[in-house]
Design an enzyme around this catalytic site. Structure first.
Site, mmCIF file in Angstrom:
data_model
loop_
_atom_site.group_PDB
_atom_site.id
_atom_site.type_symbol
_atom_site.label_atom_id
_atom_site.label_comp_id
_atom_site.label_asym_id
_atom_site.label_seq_id
_atom_site.Cartn_x
_atom_site.Cartn_y
_atom_site.Cartn_z
ATOM 1 C CG HIS A 239 -0.141 0.243 2.514
ATOM 2 N ND1 HIS A 239 0.651 -0.747 3.091
ATOM 3 C CD2 HIS A 239 -0.013 1.323 3.325
ATOM 4 C CE1 HIS A 239 1.227 -0.276 4.182
ATOM 5 N NE2 HIS A 239 0.845 0.981 4.348
ATOM 6 C CG ASP A 241 1.724 5.176 4.722
ATOM 7 O OD1 ASP A 241 1.228 4.036 4.753
ATOM 8 O OD2 ASP A 241 2.817 5.456 5.246
ATOM 9 C CG HIS A 295 5.230 1.235 2.626
ATOM 10 N ND1 HIS A 295 4.671 2.328 1.979
ATOM 11 C CD2 HIS A 295 4.705 1.264 3.888
ATOM 12 C CE1 HIS A 295 3.869 2.980 2.798
ATOM 13 N NE2 HIS A 295 3.869 2.350 3.953
ATOM 14 N NE ARG A 305 9.023 -4.819 11.759
ATOM 15 C CZ ARG A 305 8.191 -3.973 11.139
ATOM 16 N NH1 ARG A 305 6.920 -4.303 10.950
ATOM 17 N NH2 ARG A 305 8.624 -2.805 10.703
#
Length: 372
Positions: A239, A241, A295, A305
């Site tokens: 996607h 942002d 990304h 994570r």
């Protein structure tokens, strides 16, 4: 085609966990499952490949040398933003103890029982709250993650603290105080970066700083639990942002990947650095000169994570349009005027953010839908 948010399919179940129409992403359970629910399985051509772990080297911008080395910093930022929209900043002035405590608060929240986290459950069509994957919004290609998102405004000095106490209770007062301070620091850092971006585009250094003063931004805590089939899923799908600027701090586990020159590459974590990337709204403000890059986040089978993401956004009703210096006969307007509230509404109610969000939104506006 515009994708409508949908609920999970109701196809026959194999087990109470697998393919359930009422699937709930409970990390405490699913992180140990050897067979993950089909809703989390991504097409083979979109899943991580071994070579995607190769590092993408992005510029390290030392903000302490801004005054003495301004021209070089501006050059590095300009090059990065035209190529892929990512760079990292060091010597940013953010207290390392604050960053550490912000990560600890995220860890404590996501380790709480699911029912407690669900007190902050994100409602349909809203951008803030707790989300266990996005099981209520989409039927397939679900992300392997939990998130907690909340609003920040530099016009309201208690907005974050009030959110945590009102939503999760008195026990979260400390957490609210930590993230109130963290967001204030992120807002300050964002405005400093906006000066550099303004200079790199050849406009007055105060132009974008002024535009984003009084910002209505979003803070998001991301938690990616282990997955026993990490090669079949994604923590966050590909996607761009939709926001203006993202400032991300990763823990010590790699997972952020950027698509460049037809390949996925990893931006490795640096404890003393923030990853900065351009979003769709700033791509529109730059009249398309700077790129909002594709990304994603990947997961692993061994450890969880975490990341802390601050999304800088203008005031809801502020008109997004490029400065006059960036528009001329050779560089005509690329995107129509719009407000951040209109784009946010579009991504929450009409379209699942991907690499074509801004183009789809532009088409939506030009088809006669209300844009401002």
């Amino acid at each position: 085609m515009v994708q409508q948010p949908i609920s999970l399919s109701t196809k026959p179940t194999k087990t109470p966990l697998m393919d359930s129409p009422n699937l709930v992403f409970d990390a405490a359970v699913l992180s140990h499952e050897t067979n993950i629910p089909s809703q989390f399985i991504w097409p083979n051509e979109e899943t991580p490949k071994p070579d995607s772990s190769q590092e993408l080297f992005v510029p390290l911008i030392d903000l302490s040398s801004y005054q003495s080395n301004e021209s070089e910093l501006v050059r590095l930022v300009s090059t990065a933003c035209q190529q892929h929209g990512f760079f990292q900043v060091t010597n940013h002035g953010i207290d390392s103890e604050l960053i550490t405590e912000a990560h600890k608060c995220a860890e404590r929240f996501f380790q709480r029982p699911l029912m407690e986290k669900q007190r902050a459950q994100r409602r349909q069509g809203e951008s803030c709250g707790y989300a266990s994957s996005f099981t209520g919004r989409f039927a397939s290609k679900l992300p392997w993650k939990e998130t907690l998102s909340f609003k920040f405004s530099d016009q309201n000095p208690s907005i974050v603290g009030d959110y945590f106490e009102d939503t999760l209770g008195e026990d979260y007062r400390h957490t609210g105080d930590v993230y109130q301070k963290y967001c204030e620091e992120m807002s300050r850092l964002s405005l400093d970066i906006m000066e550099v971006l303004g200079l790199s585009l050849g406009v007055d250094r105060t132009h974008f700083r002024t535009f984003f003063e009084g910002n209505d931004s979003i803070m998001r805590l991301n938690y990616y639990p282990p997955c026993q089939k990490p090669d079949q899923t994604l923590g966050t799908g590909p996607h761009c942002d939709p926001t203006s600027l993202t400032i991300l701090h990763q823990d010590d586990v790699a997972g952020l990947q950027v698509y460049i020159d037809g390949k996925w590459r990893t931006i490795r974590p640096r404890a003393n650095a923030f990853v900065v990337n351009i979003g769709d709204t700033f791509m529109a403000l730059s009249n398309g000169q700077y790129k909002s890059c594709l990304h994603r986040a990947v997961v692993n089978s061994r450890v969880s994570r975490k990341s802390l993401a601050f999304f800088l956004c203008p005031q809801m009703d502020k008109i997004v349009h490029p400065p006059i210096e960036l528009v001329d006969s050779k560089n005509p307007r690329v995107y129509p005027d719009f407000t951040w509230s209109a784009l946010l509404n579009f991504t929450q109610k009409h379209y699942r953010s991907d690499m074509k969000t801004l183009d789809a939104f532009t088409k939506w506006i030009l088809q006669g839908n209300k844009s401002v």
